[in-house]
Design a protein around this motif. Sequence first.
Motif, PDB file in Angstrom:
ATOM      1  N   CYS A   9      12.633   0.559   4.591  1.00  0.00           N
ATOM      2  CA  CYS A   9      12.371   0.856   3.198  1.00  0.00           C
ATOM      3  C   CYS A   9      13.588   0.941   2.183  1.00  0.00           C
ATOM      4  CB  CYS A   9      11.704   2.285   3.267  1.00  0.00           C
ATOM      5  SG  CYS A   9      10.110   2.413   3.926  1.00  0.00           S
ATOM      6  N   GLU A  10      14.708   1.342   2.781  1.00  0.00           N
ATOM      7  CA  GLU A  10      15.790   1.356   2.071  1.00  0.00           C
ATOM      8  C   GLU A  10      16.356   0.015   1.854  1.00  0.00           C
ATOM      9  OE1 GLU A  10      20.455   3.129   2.450  1.00  0.00           O
ATOM     10  OE2 GLU A  10      19.051   4.296   3.472  1.00  0.00           O
ATOM     11  N   ARG A  38      14.729  -2.474   1.520  1.00  0.00           N
ATOM     12  CA  ARG A  38      13.745  -2.898   0.370  1.00  0.00           C
ATOM     13  C   ARG A  38      13.641  -2.410  -0.910  1.00  0.00           C
ATOM     14  NH1 ARG A  38       8.992  -5.756   3.994  1.00  0.00           N
ATOM     15  NH2 ARG A  38      10.274  -7.313   5.342  1.00  0.00           N
ATOM     16  N   SER A  39      14.399  -1.338  -0.879  1.00  0.00           N
ATOM     17  CA  SER A  39      14.356  -0.347  -2.185  1.00  0.00           C
ATOM     18  C   SER A  39      12.935   0.098  -2.430  1.00  0.00           C
ATOM     19  CB  SER A  39      15.077  -1.198  -3.475  1.00  0.00           C
ATOM     20  OG  SER A  39      16.058  -1.532  -3.212  1.00  0.00           O
ATOM     21  N   LEU A  40      12.406   0.213  -1.152  1.00  0.00           N
ATOM     22  CA  LEU A  40      10.935   0.827  -1.455  1.00  0.00           C
ATOM     23  C   LEU A  40      11.101   2.523  -1.374  1.00  0.00           C
ATOM     24  CD1 LEU A  40       9.123  -1.119   1.241  1.00  0.00           C
ATOM     25  CD2 LEU A  40       9.191  -1.398  -1.203  1.00  0.00           C
ATOM     26  N   VAL A  60      10.322   6.402  -0.895  1.00  0.00           N
ATOM     27  CA  VAL A  60       9.836   7.165   0.289  1.00  0.00           C
ATOM     28  C   VAL A  60       9.659   8.623  -0.137  1.00  0.00           C
ATOM     29  CG1 VAL A  60      10.567   7.827   2.466  1.00  0.00           C
ATOM     30  CG2 VAL A  60      11.085   5.630   1.953  1.00  0.00           C
TER      31      VAL A  60
END
Length: 93
Positions: free
Chosen positions: A17-18, A20-22, A24
Motif C-alpha cells: 500500500c505504501e 502504491r501510495s494507497l 490505509v
Amino acid sequence: WEGSRLLPGARDFLQLCERRSLPVAFVTNTVSLSRPLIIDKFRRLGVSEARAEQVFSAGSAMAAYIHRQRPGARVHVLGQQGTKDEIASAGLQ
C-alpha cells in the motif's frame, strides 16, 4: 494483530500500500488502548508506517461524537484508560 503477533501477510500488504501510495486506515473496536498506545503497539510489532490519524477506534469514535455534539462537555467515563485518554485528547473533561 492478534494478541502479541502481527497477522501473517500484514506487513507485506502495508508495504505494498505504501509503495502504491494507497491510503490505509486501521480500524479497531478496542477501548483499552488510546490511539498513541495503538501506534506504540504497531511499532513494537514492526509496523513503523502507522500514524495516529490513520487509527479509528471505538474510543476515538465515541470521543469525536461527543465533541461534535457537546463541545467541551464534562464526561464521566466508566471504562478503561484508553477511553479516558481519548476523551481528554478530544478536549472533553
